[in-house]
Write an enzyme that holds these catalytic residues in place. Structure first.
Site, PDB file in Angstrom:
ATOM      1  CG  HIS A 172      33.846  51.730  42.170  1.00  0.00           C
ATOM      2  ND1 HIS A 172      35.028  52.145  41.584  1.00  0.00           N
ATOM      3  CD2 HIS A 172      33.146  51.112  41.186  1.00  0.00           C
ATOM      4  CE1 HIS A 172      35.026  51.796  40.312  1.00  0.00           C
ATOM      5  NE2 HIS A 172      33.896  51.164  40.043  1.00  0.00           N
ATOM      6  CD  GLU A 173      30.015  48.775  41.860  1.00  0.00           C
ATOM      7  OE1 GLU A 173      29.308  49.262  40.943  1.00  0.00           O
ATOM      8  OE2 GLU A 173      31.061  48.136  41.628  1.00  0.00           O
ATOM      9  CG  HIS A 203      29.387  52.736  38.375  1.00  0.00           C
ATOM     10  ND1 HIS A 203      29.957  53.294  37.239  1.00  0.00           N
ATOM     11  CD2 HIS A 203      30.272  51.805  38.828  1.00  0.00           C
ATOM     12  CE1 HIS A 203      31.139  52.727  37.028  1.00  0.00           C
ATOM     13  NE2 HIS A 203      31.358  51.834  37.978  1.00  0.00           N
ATOM     14  CG  HIS A 236      27.209  58.974  35.833  1.00  0.00           C
ATOM     15  ND1 HIS A 236      28.260  58.455  35.107  1.00  0.00           N
ATOM     16  CD2 HIS A 236      26.708  59.981  35.077  1.00  0.00           C
ATOM     17  CE1 HIS A 236      28.384  59.117  33.978  1.00  0.00           C
ATOM     18  NE2 HIS A 236      27.445  60.049  33.934  1.00  0.00           N
TER      19      HIS A 236
END
Length: 600
Positions: free
Chosen positions: A387-388, A391, A394
């Site tokens: 998940h991290e 980020h 991105h």
């Protein structure tokens, strides 16, 4: 229980490399001192900007100071978070915050000064090649011109913000500092402390007595203050309505969504499509009731796992392998960035004394991303890491392909890349795990995540819009009215399989997001968009993955968020992305049911 190591006991390779921002604390201190010279650089623009050359100089100077200030803040807050007990870095973070307040105050004049340039002139200047890097920013400023008040009126609103913000401050202080809850009692008569932080752990327990005790004790406490809390909520909703009216917006929602240029139809489509698919959530609650073997499914039974006694340990080394394999559909450019992060110390992996809890991705323009973890050998940590990195990739690509003034991205799209990564990981693991119990565990986690991020947050969004509509039509937000509204929404969303009581009707009183002015719907839209995009990449292959990379991950805020998503393949002005996400939920629900039936 293993001993928690001290910071200095960490292996260097397991910690993030903050020397990549500043080579030393002394270098940081020199930059912090140097930035104060920018406090006076705005003086020449305060009396007015009378040429495009002057406007360019002002924007470039402000951008330069923003880049420098952001690097200072990131270095200080990461140093602090790696060991919050270290007074040196606590003081460092405090000094940075103080300097940033000075800088922001000194440059707060810029937007109002630009808005004093008449619309036709500003549009003409924005077409000049010299201002092309700021053209979109100026376009957005002009778009909001109709809702900008006179200097005197803006000053009055600014001064009143402390008053209008008081209900939120009062609630947050009350909710976080003053509320105390009775201890939880488990099935063997043992007592456990109850707090906001421990509540979910209690209701996840396989001890039903403990779940019920936590649920009843928490909500009984809130019921004792429901009139006070309804007053603070009414105060903040009134403040939203007041500012929207003064600025000439149609409603509080119109103003809130206009900040990111989101059409109100996006909100309405979300609520309608989720409501049209509530039968899937009802099917889920029916399955939960059956698998748990309960005559009555209560709201405190909604979080306990359906699949238990699953050994699913995951070392950090193994997790890196699973993550990289799952992200291969995105191609080498994407996975090479992840490898760079793993090899070049973007991740602060393990817990140490004083380290901030949880996980996040941080960084800024001019730095690489930084990921904070507190690793335990669990599959949940694998999903958190993945998940991290969503980020982080991105942010990395946005900063690489955009200038700093457009390298950030709005909250409307912020959770898309992270949930996208999780979706790819879940798909890969389901295809490559051989143990049915592990598959059931993962499906249970995926369904619960969807329930919490889409169904529940949309219910929150429906409640939030209704209370604003009530206030704007003159209906008082009494505790009784709020309980009735919230209780009815729970019954509609969770269906007839659940046996309800008065406690859940008071849940609105413990949700701080209702003080954040139309924030929660973005959890639902972001999660749904991520599921839809991941499904497209898995089905469509290389071309679809490249479209997602080029039209979403690299775009930052160089276009309106709704357009960025649309160009990537998800049109949030339609119901299609939500409907596609619902199909993913239904498919996972059917897979879990089939595996559970097979295991019986």
């Amino acid at each position: 229980m293993s001993k928690v190591m001290k910071r200095e006991e960490q292996r260097v390779e397991d910690t993030w490399n903050l020397a990549s921002i500043f080579e030393s604390d002394d270098a940081f201190e020199r930059e912090l001192k140097d930035i104060e010279k920018y406090l006076d650089k705005g003086e020449k623009f305060k009396e007015g900007i009378d040429s495009k050359e002057m406007l360019l100089e002002a924007l470039e100077t402000e951008r330069e100071i923003s880049e420098k200030a952001s690097k200072l803040y990131v270095y200080a807050h990461l140093k602090h978070d790696q060991d919050t007990s270290n007074d040196t870095y606590t003081a460092m973070e405090g000094r940075v915050r103080s300097v940033l307040v000075k800088v922001n105050t000194a440059w707060s004049f810029l937007t109002p000064t630009i808005m004093n340039i008449d619309e036709e002139t500003l549009n003409e200047w924005a077409q000049d090649d010299s201002l092309k890097e700021f053209k979109f920013d100026l376009e957005k400023l002009n778009a909001k011109r109709a809702h900008v008040l006179s200097d005197k009126e803006e000053n009055i609103l600014a001064q009143s913000s402390e008053v209008t913000g008081s209900p939120t401050q009062t609630y947050m202080m009350f909710n976080n500092a003053d509320l105390e809850f009775p201890d939880v009692v488990d099935g063997e008569g043992n007592k456990h402390p109850l707090s906001q932080g421990t509540f979910i752990d209690h209701v996840k327990s396989d001890d039903r007595v403990r779940r019920q005790s936590a649920y009843e004790n928490l909500y009984a406490t809130y019921r004792g203050f429901e009139n006070t809390i309804s007053s603070t909520l009414q105060g903040v909703v009134s403040a939203h309505a007041f500012e929207a009216s003064v600025r000439g917006y149609k409603s509080s929602r119109h103003q809130a969504l206009s900040k990111n240029f989101i059409p109100e139809s996006v909100y309405d489509n979300l609520v309608k499509t989720v409501n049209d698919n509530l039968h899937l959530l009802h099917k889920y609650t029916e399955l939960r009731k059956r698998i748990l073997g309960l005559d009555e499914l209560k709201m405190y039974d909604m979080y306990t796992p359906l699949v238990r006694d699953v050994e699913f340990d995951m070392t950090y080394e193994n997790a890196k392998e699973w993550m990289l394999k799952s992200l291969e559909p995105m191609g080498e450019e994407f996975t090479d960035i992840v490898k760079e992060g793993l090899e070049n110390r973007w991740v602060d992996v393990y817990e140490n004394k004083g380290k901030r809890s949880g996980a996040y991705s941080s960084g800024t323009y001019g730095t690489n991303p930084f990921i904070l973890m507190n690793w335990t050998d669990s599959v949940n940590n694998l999903f958190t890491l993945t998940h991290e990195f969503g980020h982080s990739v991105h942010s990395y690509l946005s900063r690489k392909y955009q200038n700093s003034n457009q390298a950030g991205y709005s909250i409307f799209v912020a959770e898309v890349a992270s949930n996208f990564n999780e979706a790819l990981l879940a798909d890969y693991m389901m295809k490559n795990l051989e143990d049915d119990k592990k598959k059931m565990y993962l499906l249970n986690e995926q369904l619960d995540g969807f329930r919490g991020s889409v169904f529940r947050q949309t219910m929150f969004a429906e409640f939030e819009h209704e209370i604003h509509t009530m206030k704007e039509s003159g209906t008082p937000l009494t505790a009784g009215a709020l309980n009735k509204l919230y209780g009815d929404l729970n019954k509609k969303y969770f269906g007839d399989s659940v046996s309800y009581d008065d406690n859940i009707a008071t849940e609105w009183a413990r949700i701080p997001h209702f003080y954040m002015n139309y924030y929660v719907y973005q959890y639902s839209t972001g999660y749904a968009a991520a599921q839809s995009l991941a499904d497209q990449v898995l089905r469509g292959g290389k071309d679809v993955a490249e479209r997602y990379m080029n039209e979403f991950l690299k775009k930052g805020s160089s276009d309106y968020p709704i357009n960025v998503l649309k160009n990537a393949g998800v049109d949030m002005t339609t119901t299609e992305p939500i409907e596609n996400a619902m199909k993913v939920f239904e498919r996972q629900l059917n897979e879990l049911e089939a595996l559970l039936d097979k295991a019986e």
